[in-house]
Write a protein that holds these residues in place. Sequence first.
Motif, PDB file in Angstrom:
ATOM      1  N   GLY A   1     -57.052  10.007  30.614  1.00 59.77           N
ATOM      2  CA  GLY A   1     -56.734  10.209  29.517  1.00 59.77           C
ATOM      3  C   GLY A   1     -56.224  11.370  29.161  1.00 59.77           C
ATOM      4  O   GLY A   1     -56.003  11.968  27.776  1.00 59.77           O
TER       5      GLY A   1
ATOM      6  N   ARG B   1     -52.855  11.755  27.068  1.00 62.37           N
ATOM      7  CA  ARG B   1     -52.984  11.056  25.691  1.00 62.37           C
ATOM      8  C   ARG B   1     -53.584  12.236  24.786  1.00 62.37           C
ATOM      9  O   ARG B   1     -53.381  12.292  23.445  1.00 62.37           O
ATOM     10  N   ALA B   2     -54.597  12.848  25.188  1.00 60.95           N
ATOM     11  CA  ALA B   2     -55.333  13.968  24.615  1.00 60.95           C
ATOM     12  C   ALA B   2     -54.341  14.888  23.992  1.00 60.95           C
ATOM     13  O   ALA B   2     -54.420  15.512  23.010  1.00 60.95           O
TER      14      ALA B   2
ATOM     15  N   LEU C   1     -51.134  14.903  23.751  1.00 59.98           N
ATOM     16  CA  LEU C   1     -50.330  14.330  22.928  1.00 59.98           C
ATOM     17  C   LEU C   1     -50.904  14.146  21.530  1.00 59.98           C
ATOM     18  O   LEU C   1     -50.320  14.513  20.363  1.00 59.98           O
ATOM     19  N   ALA C   2     -52.061  13.710  21.458  1.00 63.78           N
ATOM     20  CA  ALA C   2     -52.749  13.405  19.952  1.00 63.78           C
ATOM     21  C   ALA C   2     -52.872  14.822  19.365  1.00 63.78           C
ATOM     22  O   ALA C   2     -52.741  14.830  18.263  1.00 63.78           O
TER      23      ALA C   2
ATOM     24  N   ARG D   1     -48.970  16.001  18.255  1.00 63.26           N
ATOM     25  CA  ARG D   1     -48.609  15.286  17.380  1.00 63.26           C
ATOM     26  C   ARG D   1     -49.152  15.540  16.051  1.00 63.26           C
ATOM     27  O   ARG D   1     -48.921  15.336  15.117  1.00 63.26           O
TER      28      ARG D   1
ATOM     29  N   CYS E   1     -45.569   9.363  32.280  1.00 63.41           N
ATOM     30  CA  CYS E   1     -46.554   9.841  31.168  1.00 63.41           C
ATOM     31  C   CYS E   1     -45.921   9.836  29.554  1.00 63.41           C
ATOM     32  O   CYS E   1     -46.041   9.314  28.641  1.00 63.41           O
TER      33      CYS E   1
ATOM     34  N   LYS F   1     -44.104   6.567  28.655  1.00 65.97           N
ATOM     35  CA  LYS F   1     -45.214   5.476  28.158  1.00 65.97           C
ATOM     36  C   LYS F   1     -45.711   6.064  26.731  1.00 65.97           C
ATOM     37  O   LYS F   1     -46.263   5.206  25.878  1.00 65.97           O
ATOM     38  N   SER F   2     -45.458   7.280  26.582  1.00 69.30           N
ATOM     39  CA  SER F   2     -45.996   7.959  25.280  1.00 69.30           C
ATOM     40  C   SER F   2     -45.008   8.012  24.248  1.00 69.30           C
ATOM     41  O   SER F   2     -45.050   8.680  23.324  1.00 69.30           O
TER      42      SER F   2
END
Length: 163
Positions: A103, A106-107, A109-110, A113, A133, A136-137
């Motif tokens: 993950g 994802r971390a 990008l979070a 963002r 990645c 998918k994001s």
Amino acid sequence: MVRQAEERDVTDILRIYEAARAFMRRSGNLTQWTGGYPSDEIVRADILRGVSYVLENGAGHLHAVFALIPGDDPTYAHIEGAWRDDTPYATIHRAGSDGTERGTFRAILAFARAQYEHLRADTHADNIPMQNCLQKSGFVYCGIIHLANGDPRRAYEWSSRHD
């Protein structure tokens, strides 16, 4: 947890980049990040500029690193294709993981963002895991940009305006 990188993190960051280069080679990406890139000098410059971030697990193990750079990236001024959004943006560069945690992207990008509504990134044509990645994001492929040395890179963009 994402936090700003500090001078004391340089050894761990270089270890993470070495692991990321090894993963690239195993994945068939033989030419990206060669010659010791990102170097100790680049890592230290990113830290001094305040654009380097690390991901740390609950036990204090640093497992990933990235640069999040606000403002116009000079290599993005010309694209063979078209950007979808011309509002101010930040660029994700030099994202790497040691592979010990899931993950990670994802971390990253979070975190990015939460601070910026418009992000760009680029990657090598052979870096299929990163391309996957990004797509998918919610990043959209926009075309080819060229690094300062002329090397081509696949360019992607995400904007909350197009989400």
